[in-house]
Every structure is written in C-alpha cells, then in structure tokens.
Design an enzyme around this catalytic site. Structure first.
Site, PDB file in Angstrom:
ATOM      1  NE  ARG A 269      -9.002  -6.865  -4.356  1.00 46.16           N
ATOM      2  CZ  ARG A 269      -8.007  -7.703  -3.575  1.00 46.16           C
ATOM      3  NH1 ARG A 269      -7.955  -9.074  -3.396  1.00 46.16           N
ATOM      4  NH2 ARG A 269      -6.817  -7.102  -3.210  1.00 46.16           N
TER       5      ARG A 269
ATOM      6  CG  ASP B 190      -7.424  -3.753  -4.062  1.00 41.73           C
ATOM      7  OD1 ASP B 190      -8.133  -4.196  -4.830  1.00 41.73           O
ATOM      8  OD2 ASP B 190      -7.059  -4.417  -3.111  1.00 41.73           O
TER       9      ASP B 190
ATOM     10  CD  GLN C 172      -2.955  -0.990   2.416  1.00 40.39           C
ATOM     11  OE1 GLN C 172      -2.256  -0.864   3.647  1.00 40.39           O
ATOM     12  NE2 GLN C 172      -4.168  -1.023   2.333  1.00 40.39           N
TER      13      GLN C 172
ATOM     14  CD  GLN D  23      -1.555  -3.362  -2.493  1.00 40.91           C
ATOM     15  OE1 GLN D  23      -0.567  -3.963  -2.751  1.00 40.91           O
ATOM     16  NE2 GLN D  23      -2.168  -3.884  -1.517  1.00 40.91           N
ATOM     17  CG  ASP D  24      -4.232   0.289  -1.555  1.00 40.85           C
ATOM     18  OD1 ASP D  24      -4.982  -0.415  -2.433  1.00 40.85           O
ATOM     19  OD2 ASP D  24      -4.187  -0.075  -0.331  1.00 40.85           O
TER      20      ASP D  24
END
Length: 555
Positions: free
Chosen positions: A462, A392, A348, A370-371
């Site tokens: 998701r 994500d 993250q 990521q993130d």
C-alpha cells in the site's frame, strides 16, 4: 492550456538541443520543478544561468538550511526540551542524526558539482551517486518531519517543524533541478546484461566456500597472520576479529567488536570482517555513519542470531526500536538472522533499519511482525534472504532490490490486514523504490489456515507516501494474496501518482485478472521491467562485483 503547451515545448527543446549550458531565466528554470512558486522565491536573487548553475545555488542554500536545522535541534536538546516527553526527545535525536547526514550528503554533492561545473559533466556512475544522495536527503528530511509531527509539543516545536517543512521543499527543488540538468545529457548507456556474473561454491552448511579463504580475513590489514594480530590493542588497524560468547574469540559481544573497528575505512582497503560464531546475541547493534566497509559474517541464519524486543508500544521510536541499525556505507551481513520478538500486539518493532549506501545482506533472516525491515534510504541489495512479517513489513524509501528471497507473511492480530510493502517515495524524481525479483511471496502455515477460512486479507503493498513505487517481477506469489493485489492507504490518496507494477509472475496469487484499476498500477512490459533490474536500478554492475556475492544484473 496554452501555458502547458508552451512549457512542454520549452522542455522538449531543452532536452534535444546539444548544448549543456542553456541560458534560462529563473522563471523558465523553475517551471520545470514540482513547486515553481517556491523555486522562484528561492532563485529570485539569481542572475540568468543554466540548470547546472541554478542547481549549485540551490544546493548551497540547502547546505545552509541543514546547518540551521542542526543548530536549532542541538539548542533544543540542551534547553527546555530536555524536560519534554520521551517521544519528543527521541524525535529530536533522530532529526539531529538525519540533519547531520544531510549536511554530509549535501556537502559531498555540492563539492562534486562545483568541481566539474554541473551535472552535465558528470560521469554516469558519479551522476547516479549524486542522484542517490539527493534522494536520501529528501527521505531523511521527510522522516524527520514525520517524527516531529507525531511527537509535536509546544510553540518551540512548531518553530522547528516549520523550519523542517521549508527544508523539505528546498531539498525537493534541489533534487528536481539536478534531475532536469542530468536530462540534458540525453540517453545514457548502462550495465544491463542478464547473465549471472558468478556463482559461489557452497559448503555443507550452506555458507559460501570463499569464507574459508584466509585472504578475505586479511582485507584492510598488513597481511600479517592472525596470531600476530591477536593482541587486543592492535585490533583497530587490522581486518578480522572473532566474536564468541564462550570467550574463544577476541570479543564476547558484537558491540564490543564494532567499537574496536577502524572508522572511516577507505574502500580500497577492503572489508573489516567481524566473524560472529553461533549463538543468540541479545544486543542492539549500531553501525554508525563513521563505520564504513564493515562485514558481519555469521555461522548461518539458523545458528547466528541477533535479537531484541523494543517496540513503539514499549516507548521506543522507529529508529531506536531496531535490533540492528545501519548507517555506514558498504556494509555487508552474511549468514545471520536479526529478530525483533516484540510480537504483533506491540505495533512498530523493527528488526533492521538500513540507511547504508551500497549495503548487502546475503543469506540473512529478518524476523518480526509490523515494520520488520526498514529500507530507509540509498542503494541496497538483498540476496537469498528470508523476511518475515505482517503489516508494512518491508518499508522505507531506499532503492532496494530483493533477488531470490523468500518473503513469508505471518498471521497478524485479529482485524488486521497484511501488507508486504509500504514504500515511501515522496517525490517523482527520487531514485528510489522496492523491486522484488525472482523471489517467493508465501504464507506461513498459521496464516495459510486463517486465510483459507477468510479471516485475514493480505496484499502486496500500500502507498505510504504520494509517489510510492514497488514492483514484483518473475516471482512466485501465493494464493493467500487478495486478487486485487494492492491496497489503498486511505481513500484515493496516491492512487494516481504511485507506481506499482507486476511482470511475469507465477503462482496461485499471480493472476492479474482482478487486480486494482488505479492509474498508477501497471502490467509491465519487458522494457518497463528492465528499469528495475540490479544493473539499472541500483547500478549494481559498478559495485556488487567487489562484494563477491552472486547476482544477476538483468532479468
């Protein structure tokens, strides 16, 4: 079965009867919530009332609870917890911020409802604001709870987690009761037209023509000339400052300019504009909740860049890894790129954390892996932005609309799958979700090659939380997206309770023939799609005109 029929009949009667002051027992009212037993336990001392009365009582209890959480966290921070791990201290500090925000939001909501005697008397825009605030309270509490669980330590930590968990139920019950009392008003007329309110003339550098208008830079000021305002000691009271690394402006760093900005500025005074000249600014920028109506204006997303490299693997929690964090309301950013250069191996690593209500990003870049972009809470609008990431990389629980944006999916680590979104709605009454409209979802060249070889699978999203809600409408979807479209989080978690929808998309990856068959997946009708437009989903017709950015209210 009989019980279900009885309460369905009661609900139908409540929603169709013209009176707004229905007298109900606590038992009857609580059957309309998502956790009736908890609701009955809280409302047990209450006399017979209407939903508005029960809603006010629940909010008063929520306010008391938020104060207890803040008090316990503050005592933890000055006690033995100071000797704890960095992760635990970070989680406590995050929870303190979130509980303070919750106290502010709940106090505002309680005062509003008490003044007009319940939700039934609220004007539509005020009711929507209250609904957004209560949704943010639930989101903030969930974020705090998640952080504490991840950094859990000692019996002291268990006590705090238990208190926070109880707060989650209380806040969700307050949200549900308010939403039910709103239903008594019946159908509501909303802004929902499909016309573009206004286009902008654009300069050669791609920036809006009105940035040349000096009137913009006098918002919040007395109208005096820039020369008269150049004295450093007077900058707090006036509306334009310039940041330039070469010393040609008022400040050399963005954080210096923000520290000198007026706090708690009223919207009628316009924006406090911070012009950031071209350059790469290695800073971690924080727009605290006390800074309202701040506008950051760059020289274009390729020329003005804010960059950082904090990450989870580097020891920073999700809040503190962000290069830019926004908590102040009515924030705007124009012509800026915000980066996190930690890389795909560092987990993250946020470029932007946004929890500001009625916030706008126009022609901005978000770069990470990521993130990348946390749309944490409240109402947000993104127009003509470029967003890069892997896992994500658009996530959170705001009501966020992305209109005419380019979403670029990068190549992840070996063995990883890409997820464009991970929406975090935790309650069916949360006025939240991610809406991607008239946008492009594309692969970077590096990912295109890997996807053609079958090395990487990519999905539209998701479900991070149980009631995850994301829609993709009228957009171009690249062929690198897996034909199933969406990926589970773990097993069958949330597949019945989520809401994922697609409406009239195009491109090689837009076919719905092989999409998932989950109960929560929807091929949307035009009526479904209209619920997620700028006009209806974030009530953009009431606040976006003041920003001067272009937007479409409808489809």
């Amino acid at each position: 079965m009989i019980r279900c029929v009885i309460w369905t009949a009661i609900l139908f009667w409540m929603l169709t009867v013209p009176s707004f002051s229905l007298n109900l027992t606590a038992h009857e009212a609580c059957e309309l919530t998502t956790n009736p037993s908890f609701c009955k336990w809280v409302l047990q001392p209450q006399e017979r009332s209407d939903l508005g009365g029960y809603s006010q009582y629940l909010l008063s209890q929520s306010l008391s609870h938020a104060a207890r959480v803040s008090d316990l966290i503050q005592r933890s921070l000055i006690g033995k917890a100071m000797q704890g791990s960095g992760a635990w201290l970070g989680a406590l500090q995050d929870c303190l911020l979130l509980s303070q925000l919750n106290t502010k939001y709940l106090n505002s909501t309680f005062t509003t409802l008490k003044a007009i005697n319940g939700a039934a008397g609220l004007a539509i825009n005020k009711a929507d604001d209250v609904h957004t605030l209560l949704s943010a309270v639930v989101t903030n509490q969930e974020t705090c709870h998640d952080g504490l669980k991840k950094a859990r330590r000692s019996q002291h930590g268990d006590d705090l987690q238990h208190l926070v968990a109880n707060g989650s139920e209380l806040y969700r019950t307050s949200l549900t009761m308010f939403a039910r009392s709103r239903d008594l008003k019946g159908p509501r007329k909303r802004e929902g037209g499909g016309d573009l309110l206004h286009e902008l003339r654009v300069r050669r550098d791609g920036m809006p023509h009105w940035l040349n208008d000096n009137k913009l830079f006098r918002f919040g000021s007395s109208g005096r000339s820039e020369e008269e305002l150049s004295a450093r000691g007077r900058l707090r009271k006036h509306g334009k400052v310039v940041v330039a690394q070469d010393g040609s402006g008022h400040f050399r760093s963005i954080n210096e300019a923000i520290a000198a900005a007026p706090e708690d500025m009223h919207p009628r005074n316009g924006y406090h504009v911070i012009r950031i000249k071209a350059g790469v600014y290695e800073e971690y920028v924080r727009i605290r909740q006390s800074y309202r109506n701040i506008m950051l204006v760059g020289d274009g997303m390729r020329r003005t860049i804010i960059t950082g490299s904090r990450s989870a693997a580097g020891g920073f929690d999700i809040f503190n890894s962000a290069t830019l964090a926004v908590w102040g309301d009515n924030f705007m950013a124009i012509g800026i790129t915000i980066r996190n250069t930690a890389g795909p191996a560092m987990g993250q690593a946020l470029a932007v954390l946004n929890g500001g209500d009625k916030s706008v990003f126009y022609r901005c870049g978000f770069e990470g892996y990521q993130d990348t972009l946390c749309v944490h809470s409240r109402s947000q609008f993104y127009r003509e932005c470029n967003i890069y990431g892997t896992v994500d990389f658009i996530f959170g629980d705001a009501a966020a609309v992305f209109q005419r944006c380019n979403i670029y999916v990068r190549k992840p680590l070996p063995g990883q799958a890409n997820m464009v979104t991970a929406q975090a709605r935790t309650d069916p009454h949360n006025k939240t979700g991610i809406a991607i409209i008239h946008s492009n979802i594309l692969a970077t060249p590096e990912l295109e090659v890997a996807a053609a070889r079958g090395e990487v699978q990519s999905y539209l999203g998701r479900p991070w939380k149980e009631y995850s809600r994301t829609v993709v409408m009228l957009s171009n979807i690249g062929g690198f997206i897996n034909p199933a479209g969406w990926s589970p989080w773990a097993g069958d978690f949330a597949l019945r309770t989520l809401y994922y929808g697609e409406y009239r998309n195009r491109g090689a990856g837009a076919s719905t023939r092989h999409r998932v068959k989950w109960p929560g997946y929807h091929l949307m009708s035009v009526a479904d799609a209209r619920k997620f437009t700028v006009g209806r989903f974030i009530d953009g017709g009431t606040w976006l005109p003041a920003t001067k950015v272009p937007f479409s209210l409808g489809l």
